[in-house]
Scaffold this active site. Structure first.
Site, PDB file in Angstrom:
ATOM      1  N   ASP A 132       9.866  -4.286  -6.603  1.00  0.00           N
ATOM      2  CA  ASP A 132       8.691  -3.617  -6.178  1.00  0.00           C
ATOM      3  C   ASP A 132       8.380  -2.809  -7.354  1.00  0.00           C
ATOM      4  O   ASP A 132       9.057  -2.604  -8.134  1.00  0.00           O
ATOM      5  CB  ASP A 132       9.076  -2.902  -4.899  1.00  0.00           C
ATOM      6  CG  ASP A 132       7.898  -1.776  -4.246  1.00  0.00           C
ATOM      7  OD1 ASP A 132       8.299  -0.746  -4.302  1.00  0.00           O
ATOM      8  OD2 ASP A 132       6.732  -2.683  -4.186  1.00  0.00           O
TER       9      ASP A 132
ATOM     10  N   ASP B 133       5.567   0.494  -7.156  1.00  0.00           N
ATOM     11  CA  ASP B 133       5.168   2.026  -6.833  1.00  0.00           C
ATOM     12  C   ASP B 133       6.630   2.278  -6.296  1.00  0.00           C
ATOM     13  O   ASP B 133       6.828   1.884  -5.053  1.00  0.00           O
ATOM     14  CB  ASP B 133       3.907   2.097  -6.222  1.00  0.00           C
ATOM     15  CG  ASP B 133       3.006   1.843  -6.892  1.00  0.00           C
ATOM     16  OD1 ASP B 133       1.867   1.573  -6.339  1.00  0.00           O
ATOM     17  OD2 ASP B 133       3.055   1.615  -8.008  1.00  0.00           O
TER      18      ASP B 133
HETATM   19  O1  LIG Z   1       5.285  -0.300  -3.519  1.00  0.00           O
HETATM   20  P1  LIG Z   1       4.171  -1.285  -4.037  1.00  0.00           P
HETATM   21  O2  LIG Z   1       4.018  -2.333  -3.055  1.00  0.00           O
HETATM   22  O3  LIG Z   1       4.346  -1.507  -5.492  1.00  0.00           O
HETATM   23  O4  LIG Z   1       2.734  -0.615  -4.137  1.00  0.00           O
HETATM   24  C1  LIG Z   1       2.197   0.389  -3.027  1.00  0.00           C
HETATM   25  C2  LIG Z   1       0.927   0.762  -3.198  1.00  0.00           C
HETATM   26  O5  LIG Z   1       0.337  -0.068  -3.272  1.00  0.00           O
HETATM   27  C3  LIG Z   1       0.580   1.886  -2.118  1.00  0.00           C
HETATM   28  O6  LIG Z   1       0.646   1.065  -0.685  1.00  0.00           O
HETATM   29  C4  LIG Z   1       0.134   1.910   0.118  1.00  0.00           C
HETATM   30  O7  LIG Z   1       0.256   1.251   1.341  1.00  0.00           O
HETATM   31  P2  LIG Z   1      -0.804   0.637   2.112  1.00  0.00           P
HETATM   32  O8  LIG Z   1      -1.307  -0.668   1.228  1.00  0.00           O
HETATM   33  O9  LIG Z   1      -2.114   1.704   2.445  1.00  0.00           O
HETATM   34  O10 LIG Z   1      -0.152   0.121   3.482  1.00  0.00           O
HETATM   35  C5  LIG Z   1       0.720   3.437   0.079  1.00  0.00           C
HETATM   36  O11 LIG Z   1       1.848   3.405   0.796  1.00  0.00           O
HETATM   37  C6  LIG Z   1       0.548   4.012  -1.021  1.00  0.00           C
HETATM   38  O12 LIG Z   1       1.423   5.278  -0.971  1.00  0.00           O
HETATM   39  C7  LIG Z   1       1.213   3.195  -2.225  1.00  0.00           C
HETATM   40  O13 LIG Z   1       1.089   3.793  -3.307  1.00  0.00           O
HETATM   41 MG   LIG Z   2       7.145   0.674  -3.214  1.00  0.00          MG
END
Ligand SMILES: O=P(O)(O)OC[C@@H](O)[C@H]1O[C@@H](OP(=O)(O)O)[C@@H](O)[C@@H](O)[C@@H]1O
Ligand SMILES: [Mg+2]
Ligand SMILES: [Zn+2]
Length: 179
Positions: free
Chosen positions: A7, A9
């Site tokens: 993953d 972020d």
């Molecule tokens: O952890 P990965 O998959 O690499 O990326 C997560 C991000 O795209 C964002 O995903 C969003 O979830 P929603 O997409 O709004 O459900 C939130 O959790 C944000 O805080 C976060 O930065």
């Molecule tokens: Mg993540």
């Protein structure tokens, strides 16, 4: 096959509840760049599977996403590290795509890329339950890190059986390279 799927972020870089919206906001977590480089130098293929709904939400565009990943590559290269494949889902929760985690679409694409029927024995590293659930649908081994949203994920309980919990990506790499 020495393949790991990360993953992004909260595992490689700091996450934000306000999304990581720019190259300046994309900041590697302590030890993550070095950890990826250790894997590359040990012969591992390193892939990323990341939800990026910020694109659908209009917070940033594809060129900004590419610039973030160029920054990652620029940090890795001098250390001998490399990301071999990046899969991202640009869609929002209201679009019925098959790539947004916890759906397994990105993991299927990565498995196909490497000619794998499934991801049995392949570690998948995430800070959210959806990261683990997506990879486990193809048989991957789940690793949860405490960085990013990891502590919150642990607090929610109901981690999949067999999940290996590590402090951070460096600790995951320590575990894999000493196996
Ligand atoms: O952890 P990965 O998959 O690499 O990326 C997560 C991000 O795209 C964002 O995903 C969003 O979830 P929603 O997409 O709004 O459900 C939130 O959790 C944000 O805080 C976060 O930065
Ligand atoms: Mg993540
Ligand atoms: Zn998608």
């Amino acid at each position: 096959m020495k393949l790991i799927i990360l993953d992004r972020d909260g595992v490689i870089n700091f996450d934000s509840d306000e999304y990581v919206k720019s190259v300046d906001e994309w900041i590697p977590l302590p030890g993550s760049i070095e950890a990826i480089a250790r894997l590359t130098k040990a012969g591992w293929q390193v892939a990323i599977a990341t939800n990026q709904s910020g694109i659908a939400r209009g917070y940033f565009d594809l060129s900004t996403l590419d610039a973030m990943h160029d920054k990652l590559a620029t940090l890795l290269t001098p250390l001998g590290g490399k990301i071999d494949k990046i899969e991202f889902c640009p869609h929002g929760p209201d679009v019925s795509c098959d790539c947004r985690k916890p759906l397994p679409g990105m993991f299927r694409t990565i498995a196909d890329h490497y000619g794998l029927a499934d991801l049995s024995g392949i570690p998948v590293v995430g800070d959210s339950l959806r990261d683990l659930e997506a990879g486990m649908q193809l048989g991957a081994t789940p690793y949860l890190v405490k960085t990013g949203k990891g502590e919150r994920t642990i607090a929610k309980g109901s981690l999949p059986q067999g999940t290996i919990v590590c402090d951070d990506l460096a600790a995951v790499v320590d575990a894999l390279l000493t196996e």
